[in-house]
Scaffold this motif. Structure first.
Motif, PDB file in Angstrom:
ATOM      1  N   ARG A 119      16.275  10.153  -4.180  1.00 39.07           N
ATOM      2  CA  ARG A 119      17.076   9.218  -3.377  1.00 39.07           C
ATOM      3  C   ARG A 119      16.320   8.917  -2.092  1.00 39.07           C
ATOM      4  NH1 ARG A 119      22.975  10.700  -1.359  1.00 39.07           N
ATOM      5  NH2 ARG A 119      23.476  10.377  -3.536  1.00 39.07           N
ATOM      6  N   PRO A 120      16.126   7.659  -1.785  1.00 45.43           N
ATOM      7  CA  PRO A 120      15.450   7.301  -0.535  1.00 45.43           C
ATOM      8  C   PRO A 120      16.339   7.626   0.669  1.00 45.43           C
ATOM      9  CG  PRO A 120      16.263   5.342  -1.639  1.00 45.43           C
ATOM     10  CD  PRO A 120      16.522   6.496  -2.561  1.00 45.43           C
ATOM     11  N   ARG A 121      15.719   7.817   1.812  1.00 46.46           N
ATOM     12  CA  ARG A 121      16.478   8.057   3.048  1.00 46.46           C
ATOM     13  C   ARG A 121      16.875   6.757   3.728  1.00 46.46           C
ATOM     14  NH1 ARG A 121      11.952  11.701   5.370  1.00 46.46           N
ATOM     15  NH2 ARG A 121      11.131   9.686   4.903  1.00 46.46           N
ATOM     16  N   SER A 122      16.204   5.661   3.359  1.00 47.99           N
ATOM     17  CA  SER A 122      16.537   4.358   3.932  1.00 47.99           C
ATOM     18  C   SER A 122      16.271   3.266   2.898  1.00 47.99           C
ATOM     19  CB  SER A 122      15.722   4.103   5.206  1.00 47.99           C
ATOM     20  OG  SER A 122      14.343   4.123   4.938  1.00 47.99           O
TER      21      SER A 122
ATOM     22  N   ARG B 279      20.185   5.448   5.384  1.00 48.97           N
ATOM     23  CA  ARG B 279      20.216   4.285   6.284  1.00 48.97           C
ATOM     24  C   ARG B 279      20.131   3.033   5.417  1.00 48.97           C
ATOM     25  NH1 ARG B 279      16.176   1.195   9.499  1.00 48.97           N
ATOM     26  NH2 ARG B 279      14.566   2.428   8.468  1.00 48.97           N
ATOM     27  N   ILE B 280      21.112   2.156   5.561  1.00 54.68           N
ATOM     28  CA  ILE B 280      21.241   0.960   4.726  1.00 54.68           C
ATOM     29  C   ILE B 280      21.192  -0.283   5.613  1.00 54.68           C
ATOM     30  CG2 ILE B 280      22.716  -0.287   3.096  1.00 54.68           C
ATOM     31  CD1 ILE B 280      21.921   2.407   1.961  1.00 54.68           C
ATOM     32  N   ALA B 281      20.450  -1.299   5.187  1.00 51.54           N
ATOM     33  CA  ALA B 281      20.402  -2.569   5.900  1.00 51.54           C
ATOM     34  C   ALA B 281      20.154  -3.691   4.900  1.00 51.54           C
ATOM     35  CB  ALA B 281      19.304  -2.552   6.957  1.00 51.54           C
ATOM     36  N   SER B 282      20.270  -4.925   5.384  1.00 48.72           N
ATOM     37  CA  SER B 282      19.959  -6.082   4.546  1.00 48.72           C
ATOM     38  C   SER B 282      19.285  -7.143   5.403  1.00 48.72           C
ATOM     39  CB  SER B 282      21.224  -6.650   3.891  1.00 48.72           C
ATOM     40  OG  SER B 282      22.083  -7.224   4.863  1.00 48.72           O
ATOM     41  N   ALA B 283      18.590  -8.043   4.721  1.00 55.53           N
ATOM     42  CA  ALA B 283      17.900  -9.133   5.411  1.00 55.53           C
ATOM     43  C   ALA B 283      17.638 -10.254   4.418  1.00 55.53           C
ATOM     44  CB  ALA B 283      16.589  -8.640   6.023  1.00 55.53           C
TER      45      ALA B 283
ATOM     46  N   ASP C  66       9.260  -4.931   9.695  1.00 55.33           N
ATOM     47  CA  ASP C  66      10.632  -5.241   9.276  1.00 55.33           C
ATOM     48  C   ASP C  66      10.979  -4.558   7.951  1.00 55.33           C
ATOM     49  OD1 ASP C  66      10.920  -6.880  11.515  1.00 55.33           O
ATOM     50  OD2 ASP C  66      10.366  -8.695  10.416  1.00 55.33           O
ATOM     51  N   LEU C  67       9.950  -4.122   7.238  1.00 56.88           N
ATOM     52  CA  LEU C  67      10.155  -3.467   5.949  1.00 56.88           C
ATOM     53  C   LEU C  67       9.911  -1.956   6.042  1.00 56.88           C
ATOM     54  CD1 LEU C  67       8.443  -6.037   3.570  1.00 56.88           C
ATOM     55  CD2 LEU C  67      10.842  -5.875   4.200  1.00 56.88           C
ATOM     56  N   ALA C  68      10.124  -1.394   7.219  1.00 53.31           N
ATOM     57  CA  ALA C  68       9.904   0.042   7.422  1.00 53.31           C
ATOM     58  C   ALA C  68      11.083   0.844   6.861  1.00 53.31           C
ATOM     59  CB  ALA C  68       9.696   0.337   8.900  1.00 53.31           C
ATOM     60  N   PHE C  69      11.197   0.827   5.547  1.00 49.14           N
ATOM     61  CA  PHE C  69      12.244   1.537   4.817  1.00 49.14           C
ATOM     62  C   PHE C  69      11.571   2.305   3.689  1.00 49.14           C
ATOM     63  CE2 PHE C  69      14.491  -1.770   6.980  1.00 49.14           C
ATOM     64  CZ  PHE C  69      15.768  -1.287   7.203  1.00 49.14           C
ATOM     65  N   ASP C  70      12.211   3.364   3.235  1.00 46.65           N
ATOM     66  CA  ASP C  70      11.672   4.098   2.095  1.00 46.65           C
ATOM     67  C   ASP C  70      11.668   3.236   0.841  1.00 46.65           C
ATOM     68  OD1 ASP C  70      11.354   6.388   3.627  1.00 46.65           O
ATOM     69  OD2 ASP C  70      13.291   7.212   3.050  1.00 46.65           O
TER      70      ASP C  70
ATOM     71  N   ALA D 266       0.403  -2.836  -0.836  1.00 45.54           N
ATOM     72  CA  ALA D 266       0.363  -2.152  -2.127  1.00 45.54           C
ATOM     73  C   ALA D 266       1.108  -0.821  -2.147  1.00 45.54           C
ATOM     74  CB  ALA D 266      -1.084  -1.945  -2.553  1.00 45.54           C
ATOM     75  N   GLY D 267       1.176  -0.117  -1.018  1.00 45.05           N
ATOM     76  CA  GLY D 267       1.763   1.212  -1.030  1.00 45.05           C
ATOM     77  C   GLY D 267       3.269   1.259  -0.848  1.00 45.05           C
ATOM     78  N   ALA D 268       3.896   0.137  -0.649  1.00 43.44           N
ATOM     79  CA  ALA D 268       5.332   0.121  -0.364  1.00 43.44           C
ATOM     80  C   ALA D 268       6.150   0.345  -1.627  1.00 43.44           C
ATOM     81  CB  ALA D 268       5.720  -1.205   0.258  1.00 43.44           C
ATOM     82  N   ALA D 269       7.317   0.930  -1.444  1.00 47.40           N
ATOM     83  CA  ALA D 269       8.259   1.111  -2.548  1.00 47.40           C
ATOM     84  C   ALA D 269       9.168  -0.109  -2.588  1.00 47.40           C
ATOM     85  CB  ALA D 269       9.068   2.385  -2.360  1.00 47.40           C
ATOM     86  N   VAL D 270       8.867  -1.026  -3.492  1.00 51.31           N
ATOM     87  CA  VAL D 270       9.637  -2.257  -3.644  1.00 51.31           C
ATOM     88  C   VAL D 270      10.140  -2.307  -5.079  1.00 51.31           C
ATOM     89  CG1 VAL D 270       9.599  -4.782  -3.569  1.00 51.31           C
ATOM     90  CG2 VAL D 270       8.250  -3.467  -1.910  1.00 51.31           C
ATOM     91  N   GLU D 271      11.448  -2.462  -5.234  1.00 53.15           N
ATOM     92  CA  GLU D 271      12.037  -2.598  -6.566  1.00 53.15           C
ATOM     93  C   GLU D 271      12.688  -3.969  -6.662  1.00 53.15           C
ATOM     94  OE1 GLU D 271      14.792   0.555  -7.485  1.00 53.15           O
ATOM     95  OE2 GLU D 271      13.287   2.108  -7.095  1.00 53.15           O
ATOM     96  N   TYR D 272      12.465  -4.628  -7.768  1.00 56.36           N
ATOM     97  CA  TYR D 272      13.048  -5.947  -8.012  1.00 56.36           C
ATOM     98  C   TYR D 272      14.260  -5.796  -8.926  1.00 56.36           C
ATOM     99  CZ  TYR D 272      13.415 -10.816  -9.582  1.00 56.36           C
ATOM    100  OH  TYR D 272      13.858 -12.073  -9.882  1.00 56.36           O
ATOM    101  N   TRP D 273      15.421  -6.181  -8.403  1.00 51.92           N
ATOM    102  CA  TRP D 273      16.655  -6.198  -9.179  1.00 51.92           C
ATOM    103  C   TRP D 273      17.078  -7.660  -9.332  1.00 51.92           C
ATOM    104  CZ3 TRP D 273      20.389  -2.182  -6.478  1.00 51.92           C
ATOM    105  CH2 TRP D 273      19.796  -0.915  -6.479  1.00 51.92           C
ATOM    106  N   PRO D 274      16.637  -8.357 -10.362  1.00 55.57           N
ATOM    107  CA  PRO D 274      17.023  -9.767 -10.517  1.00 55.57           C
ATOM    108  C   PRO D 274      18.539  -9.899 -10.481  1.00 55.57           C
ATOM    109  CG  PRO D 274      15.477  -9.083 -12.235  1.00 55.57           C
ATOM    110  CD  PRO D 274      15.884  -7.841 -11.498  1.00 55.57           C
ATOM    111  N   THR D 275      19.018 -10.729  -9.575  1.00 53.62           N
ATOM    112  CA  THR D 275      20.459 -10.866  -9.364  1.00 53.62           C
ATOM    113  C   THR D 275      20.817 -12.346  -9.288  1.00 53.62           C
ATOM    114  OG1 THR D 275      20.455  -8.783  -8.128  1.00 53.62           O
ATOM    115  CG2 THR D 275      22.386 -10.196  -7.876  1.00 53.62           C
ATOM    116  N   VAL D 276      21.763 -12.739 -10.089  1.00 48.98           N
ATOM    117  CA  VAL D 276      22.224 -14.127 -10.113  1.00 48.98           C
ATOM    118  C   VAL D 276      22.721 -14.530  -8.725  1.00 48.98           C
ATOM    119  CG1 VAL D 276      23.992 -15.668 -11.080  1.00 48.98           C
ATOM    120  CG2 VAL D 276      22.841 -13.989 -12.539  1.00 48.98           C
TER     121      VAL D 276
END
Length: 142
Positions: free
Chosen positions: A7-10, A38-42, A77-81, A100-110
């Protein structure tokens, strides 16, 4: 949650305007996991808050997000886990900024804003997105 995925911390939820999808995800995740994560959106191009998104959150017992849309412009601005992208444009932008080292997950959402019809039909689309995001959030963070 898979035993191999911690589980990520942010977590940052990113969509195109920070008006609908990312705000739904933020409110749900903050309610369920905000005490420990820690949860945020942008948004890539921040826009106005979507009243239908607020309505379907409130009816399900989640708080409506504030009216302040947030954007991403710099790598910091992307300083999240974990950055969860909810649209192709958001995913592309996150990969551009994060490297390249960032943890980015793509959740295709309508995008429920493109659904046409009467109020009930449109609200149904928003509820479907809300419920789909909740299931995905619980699966990933639960």
């Amino acid at each position: 949650m898979s035993a191999t995925v911690a589980r990520p911390r942010s977590v940052l939820f990113l969509c195109e305007r920070n008006a609908t999808r990312s705000r739904l995800a933020e409110s749900i995740a903050r309610t369920l996991y905000g005490a420990t994560v820690r949860i945020a959106s942008a948004g890539v191009h921040p826009g106005e808050a979507d009243p239908f998104a607020a309505a379907v959150l409130v009816e399900a017992g989640y708080p409506a997000p504030d009216d302040t849309a947030r954007g991403v412009e710099r790598p910091e601005d992307l300083a999240f886990d974990l950055v969860v992208t909810l649209s192709p444009l958001a995913h592309h932008r996150a990969l551009q900024l994060a490297g390249a080292g960032a943890a980015v997950e793509y959740w295709p959402t309508v995008d429920p804003t493109v659904v046409e019809g009467n109020r009930d039909q449109r609200l149904f689309a928003y509820r479907t997105v809300r419920d789909t995001l909740k299931a995905r959030i619980v699966e990933r963070l639960g």
